[in-house]
Design a protein around this motif. Structure first.
Motif, PDB file in Angstrom:
ATOM      1  N   GLU A 128       0.874  -1.342   0.155  1.00  0.00           N
ATOM      2  CA  GLU A 128       0.174  -0.184  -0.076  1.00  0.00           C
ATOM      3  C   GLU A 128       0.892   1.121  -0.099  1.00  0.00           C
ATOM      4  O   GLU A 128       0.728   2.194  -0.693  1.00  0.00           O
ATOM      5  CB  GLU A 128      -0.894   0.051   1.315  1.00  0.00           C
ATOM      6  N   ASN A 129       1.968   1.111   0.875  1.00  0.00           N
ATOM      7  CA  ASN A 129       2.840   2.180   0.790  1.00  0.00           C
ATOM      8  C   ASN A 129       3.664   2.589  -0.416  1.00  0.00           C
ATOM      9  O   ASN A 129       3.807   3.841  -0.760  1.00  0.00           O
ATOM     10  CB  ASN A 129       3.906   2.008   2.229  1.00  0.00           C
ATOM     11  N   ILE A 130       3.984   1.829  -1.294  1.00  0.00           N
ATOM     12  CA  ILE A 130       4.798   2.089  -2.376  1.00  0.00           C
ATOM     13  C   ILE A 130       3.770   2.038  -3.768  1.00  0.00           C
ATOM     14  O   ILE A 130       4.401   2.321  -4.649  1.00  0.00           O
ATOM     15  CB  ILE A 130       6.006   0.687  -2.601  1.00  0.00           C
ATOM     16  N   SER A 131       2.438   1.752  -3.443  1.00  0.00           N
ATOM     17  CA  SER A 131       1.689   1.801  -4.750  1.00  0.00           C
ATOM     18  C   SER A 131       1.402   3.092  -5.413  1.00  0.00           C
ATOM     19  O   SER A 131       1.461   2.981  -6.558  1.00  0.00           O
ATOM     20  CB  SER A 131       0.273   1.251  -4.373  1.00  0.00           C
ATOM     21  N   PRO A 132       1.830   4.297  -5.023  1.00  0.00           N
ATOM     22  CA  PRO A 132       1.566   5.562  -5.708  1.00  0.00           C
ATOM     23  C   PRO A 132       2.884   5.672  -6.700  1.00  0.00           C
ATOM     24  O   PRO A 132       2.822   6.288  -7.712  1.00  0.00           O
ATOM     25  CB  PRO A 132       2.065   6.773  -4.648  1.00  0.00           C
TER      26      PRO A 132
END
Length: 230
Positions: A81-85
């Motif tokens: 979730e943290n790296i998805s951007p």
């Protein structure tokens, strides 16, 4: 919270670095508590791969995704979730590797792009069509210094696309693919070579086309890292 929280200005800056340089570095991506837990787990784990002729000095521990004890405390869902951007909203992690560049004898890693080994780590994907579907996270579990064989990258070299490779037997006596010498000479005249100096918990997120490698650790200081492929 184990993971650093981003502000929108950070995301914009990191995205630009990722496109321009092929990588960006996040300080304290994992907190000290989690890094300590990972190191304690590795301290008592049996290695899957040892450095040749070393007795049983660890080099690797296999794919930790398959180790339920590790996955019980490692925040894989938070990381996705943290790296998805930076890549997409449907991330999968197909391997988590812990690598140990041991003091004095930790071997070098050949100059390569991750895509050289796509048929091994992601069979069925095609470099011609899937070059933008992969991302690597490399996290320091120790201090990575100039002395203990830090990761080396050619800044911006991902812009070259998929480069040629040649088959070798590396220092661990396994088959690998590396960039030919003539290509290394050419790349070195175009792109700046950077040492990736990390503290425990720091992370470098990089493109699978970024040319990278590392030297032998001849220092008395261990250099462990965690490697995730998304």
């Amino acid at each position: 919270m184990y993971l650093i929280k981003y502000k929108m200005k950070d995301i914009i800056s990191y995205k630009k670095q990722y496109l321009d340089d092929g990588y960006f570095i996040i300080k304290s991506y994992l907190d000290k508590e989690l890094v300590d837990s990972i190191n304690k787990f590795l301290d008592i784990s049996k290695p899957k791969l040892a450095i040749p002729y070393s007795g049983n000095v660890p080099w690797g521990y296999g794919n930790l995704i398959q180790n339920q004890e590790f996955m019980n405390f490692f925040p894989i869902h938070d990381i996705k979730e943290n790296i998805s951007p930076y890549i997409n909203k449907n991330l999968e992690v197909n391997h988590i590797l812990a690598v140990n560049k041991a003091p004095f004898i930790g071997p070098d890693v050949e100059w390569h792009q991750e895509f050289f080994n796509i048929n091994t780590f992601a069979p069925g994907y095609d470099p011609a069509n899937d070059l933008n579907k992969f991302m690597q996270i490399f996290i320091g579990l120790d201090f990575h210094t100039k002395e203990n064989g830090p990761l080396l990258v050619f800044k911006g070299s991902h812009k070259e696309g998929l480069l040629p490779s040649e088959d070798i037997i590396n220092s661990n006596l396994v088959h690998k693919r590396r960039l030919p010498f003539s290509e290394l000479e050419r790349i070195s005249k175009i792109y700046k070579l950077k040492e990736v100096i990390l503290e425990p918990g720091d992370a470098i997120i990089f493109n699978h086309l970024l040319l990278h490698g590392s030297g032998t650790n001849t220092s008395p200081y261990r250099r462990r890292a965690l490697l995730l492929q998304l």
